[in-house]
Write a protein that holds these residues in place. Sequence first.
Motif, PDB file in Angstrom:
ATOM      1  N   ALA A 102       0.818  -1.216   0.000  1.00 11.33           N
ATOM      2  CA  ALA A 102       0.000   0.000   0.000  1.00 11.33           C
ATOM      3  C   ALA A 102       0.851   1.264   0.000  1.00 11.33           C
ATOM      4  CB  ALA A 102      -0.936  -0.004   1.204  1.00 11.33           C
ATOM      5  N   ALA A 103       2.121   1.145   0.417  1.00  8.51           N
ATOM      6  CA  ALA A 103       3.002   2.312   0.478  1.00  8.51           C
ATOM      7  C   ALA A 103       3.629   2.648  -0.870  1.00  8.51           C
ATOM      8  CB  ALA A 103       4.103   2.075   1.511  1.00  8.51           C
ATOM      9  N   TYR A 104       3.361   1.849  -1.898  1.00  5.31           N
ATOM     10  CA  TYR A 104       3.986   2.057  -3.205  1.00  5.31           C
ATOM     11  C   TYR A 104       3.550   3.372  -3.843  1.00  5.31           C
ATOM     12  CZ  TYR A 104       5.146   1.313  -8.149  1.00  5.31           C
ATOM     13  OH  TYR A 104       5.623   1.449  -9.423  1.00  5.31           O
ATOM     14  N   SER A 105       2.260   3.683  -3.771  1.00  7.22           N
ATOM     15  CA  SER A 105       1.741   4.907  -4.388  1.00  7.22           C
ATOM     16  C   SER A 105       0.369   5.210  -3.813  1.00  7.22           C
ATOM     17  CB  SER A 105       1.637   4.744  -5.909  1.00  7.22           C
ATOM     18  OG  SER A 105       0.607   3.819  -6.236  1.00  7.22           O
ATOM     19  N   ASP A 106      -0.090   6.426  -4.051  1.00  6.74           N
ATOM     20  CA  ASP A 106      -1.431   6.795  -3.598  1.00  6.74           C
ATOM     21  C   ASP A 106      -2.495   5.957  -4.301  1.00  6.74           C
ATOM     22  OD1 ASP A 106      -0.437   8.691  -1.887  1.00  6.74           O
ATOM     23  OD2 ASP A 106      -0.698  10.364  -3.284  1.00  6.74           O
ATOM     24  N   ILE A 107      -2.236   5.609  -5.569  1.00  9.44           N
ATOM     25  CA  ILE A 107      -3.192   4.784  -6.315  1.00  9.44           C
ATOM     26  C   ILE A 107      -3.332   3.419  -5.660  1.00  9.44           C
ATOM     27  CG2 ILE A 107      -3.603   3.593  -8.508  1.00  9.44           C
ATOM     28  CD1 ILE A 107      -2.284   5.960  -9.910  1.00  9.44           C
ATOM     29  N   LEU A 108      -2.184   2.784  -5.342  1.00  8.52           N
ATOM     30  CA  LEU A 108      -2.233   1.462  -4.703  1.00  8.52           C
ATOM     31  C   LEU A 108      -2.852   1.547  -3.316  1.00  8.52           C
ATOM     32  CD1 LEU A 108      -1.307  -1.506  -5.261  1.00  8.52           C
ATOM     33  CD2 LEU A 108      -0.743   0.153  -7.017  1.00  8.52           C
ATOM     34  N   LYS A 109      -2.547   2.588  -2.580  1.00 12.66           N
ATOM     35  CA  LYS A 109      -3.103   2.750  -1.238  1.00 12.66           C
ATOM     36  C   LYS A 109      -4.625   2.823  -1.285  1.00 12.66           C
ATOM     37  CE  LYS A 109      -2.773   5.842   2.784  1.00 12.66           C
ATOM     38  NZ  LYS A 109      -3.842   6.845   2.621  1.00 12.66           N
ATOM     39  N   GLU A 110      -5.152   3.528  -2.277  1.00  7.27           N
ATOM     40  CA  GLU A 110      -6.606   3.666  -2.398  1.00  7.27           C
ATOM     41  C   GLU A 110      -7.269   2.341  -2.730  1.00  7.27           C
ATOM     42  OE1 GLU A 110      -9.783   6.049  -5.260  1.00  7.27           O
ATOM     43  OE2 GLU A 110      -7.770   6.849  -4.956  1.00  7.27           O
ATOM     44  N   ARG A 111      -6.562   1.471  -3.442  1.00  8.88           N
ATOM     45  CA  ARG A 111      -7.140   0.188  -3.862  1.00  8.88           C
ATOM     46  C   ARG A 111      -6.845  -0.954  -2.902  1.00  8.88           C
ATOM     47  NH1 ARG A 111      -5.056  -0.355 -10.052  1.00  8.88           N
ATOM     48  NH2 ARG A 111      -5.738   1.662 -10.872  1.00  8.88           N
ATOM     49  N   THR A 112      -6.003  -0.712  -1.902  1.00 12.36           N
ATOM     50  CA  THR A 112      -5.545  -1.798  -1.025  1.00 12.36           C
ATOM     51  C   THR A 112      -6.285  -1.791   0.302  1.00 12.36           C
ATOM     52  OG1 THR A 112      -3.337  -1.769  -2.018  1.00 12.36           O
ATOM     53  CG2 THR A 112      -3.542  -2.791   0.144  1.00 12.36           C
ATOM     54  N   VAL A 113      -6.661  -2.983   0.753  1.00  8.35           N
ATOM     55  CA  VAL A 113      -7.155  -3.182   2.109  1.00  8.35           C
ATOM     56  C   VAL A 113      -6.030  -3.870   2.882  1.00  8.35           C
ATOM     57  CG1 VAL A 113      -8.939  -4.164   3.581  1.00  8.35           C
ATOM     58  CG2 VAL A 113      -9.494  -3.463   1.232  1.00  8.35           C
ATOM     59  N   VAL A 114      -5.432  -3.147   3.814  1.00 11.38           N
ATOM     60  CA  VAL A 114      -4.351  -3.697   4.638  1.00 11.38           C
ATOM     61  C   VAL A 114      -4.976  -4.419   5.824  1.00 11.38           C
ATOM     62  CG1 VAL A 114      -2.338  -3.169   6.064  1.00 11.38           C
ATOM     63  CG2 VAL A 114      -2.721  -1.903   3.929  1.00 11.38           C
ATOM     64  N   ILE A 115      -4.603  -5.683   5.992  1.00 14.28           N
ATOM     65  CA  ILE A 115      -5.117  -6.495   7.095  1.00 14.28           C
ATOM     66  C   ILE A 115      -3.985  -6.768   8.076  1.00 14.28           C
ATOM     67  CG2 ILE A 115      -6.198  -8.679   7.754  1.00 14.28           C
ATOM     68  CD1 ILE A 115      -8.023  -7.007   5.993  1.00 14.28           C
ATOM     69  N   ASN A 116      -4.261  -6.559   9.353  1.00 15.12           N
ATOM     70  CA  ASN A 116      -3.257  -6.844  10.382  1.00 15.12           C
ATOM     71  C   ASN A 116      -3.996  -7.140  11.688  1.00 15.12           C
ATOM     72  OD1 ASN A 116      -0.731  -7.029  11.752  1.00 15.12           O
ATOM     73  ND2 ASN A 116       0.131  -5.489  10.362  1.00 15.12           N
TER      74      ASN A 116
END
Length: 399
Positions: A218-232
């Motif tokens: 998700a830290a790669y770009s704003d585009i990826l961050k918007e499309r990513t659901v980070v699970i932890n």
Amino acid sequence: MKIADRAKQIAPSLTLEITARAKKMKADGMRVVSFAAGEPDFNTPDYIVEAAHEALNNGLTKYTPASGTPALKKAICLKLKNDNALDYEPSNIVVSNGAKHSLFNAFMAILNPGDEVIIPSPYWLSYPELVKMAGGVPVFVETKPENSFKITPAELAKAITPKTKAFVLNNPNNPTGAVYTRSEINALAAEIEKHEIFVVSDEIYEKLTYERRHHSIAAYSDILKERTVVINGMSKTYAMTGWRIGYAAADERIASAMSSMQSHSTSNANSIAQYASQVALSDRLHGDAFLESMKATFDARRALMMLRLQRLGVEFIEPKGAFYVMMSVKKFIGKQYDGQRIRSAFDFASVLLEQALVAVIPCESFGAPDYVRLSYAASEIDIERGLDAISAFVSQLKD
């Protein structure tokens, strides 16, 4: 009367029989060595336990907002910023009853019936079942042992179709222990940006890495961050598996949908565990000290288990994270032990438990039918004893 079709399509876990038998044998007084554990064999740190006592004493036993307490969500945002270079607001965070619940909420929020979800194989056995429960279609991509079972951009691109809605990335990986390098993450991210798909990034083992750091896609770009659901979640990092606190960080539209659905299913996660988790994340002095000690112990066990497997002469994947080793049993399939024919990894695990009193997890349900998974969330004494027993067992296998 018939049960729902959605329930019929969910496959039972092949590991349940092995696990249940091992527990029963232990309860009957047999000295079973278990390499089946999917949780740290450490107690939750005292400072977190004390925080739970404080929550009880202060009467923090009422309902909380469905998506989590404001204080815990703020602590999660700070953790994501400091550890993962990810900027989120509390409105992007949903706290759930464990990371598995967070995954369920994520798939329910993003999938429509028939949507395809790409899952690299080997995979954690719950991913395809969670996808199916949400009406999605799991699409497996077989990865290669020479790549440490990590999916490549070319393999991912080949699997993407007009029906693809999401891609599941488990980094570090269960069951392989693989950890993607920054360059590998960036290459995958660059490929994903070419397509309109979501990423469900399961990072539950992020703190248990050896030799290399974890990097969130998700830290790669704003585009990826918007499309990513980070699970932890709290289970692996702080030895809090039974406390059942997981969380997701996502675009506000996704987070809002997840929160709404959770409000009508489970409502909030345990209020006491939420407060304890807030303290766990906020007290970095105690938390980092505990984590470093646990990691050093796991790293020593990892080295010991790999050394013993090398001596045994079996193929295995060197783990860079989590606390698992995948061992190949391909050369044992077709052999027999005392008249019992071994036709699969499940047979190997079953006969091994019965004859050698060692529990391992067959990986058919993980998409790796020629492997078993060994957890080094066990003492060095048990690792030595268990590998001695496995060595003696395989030496008696006959054609």
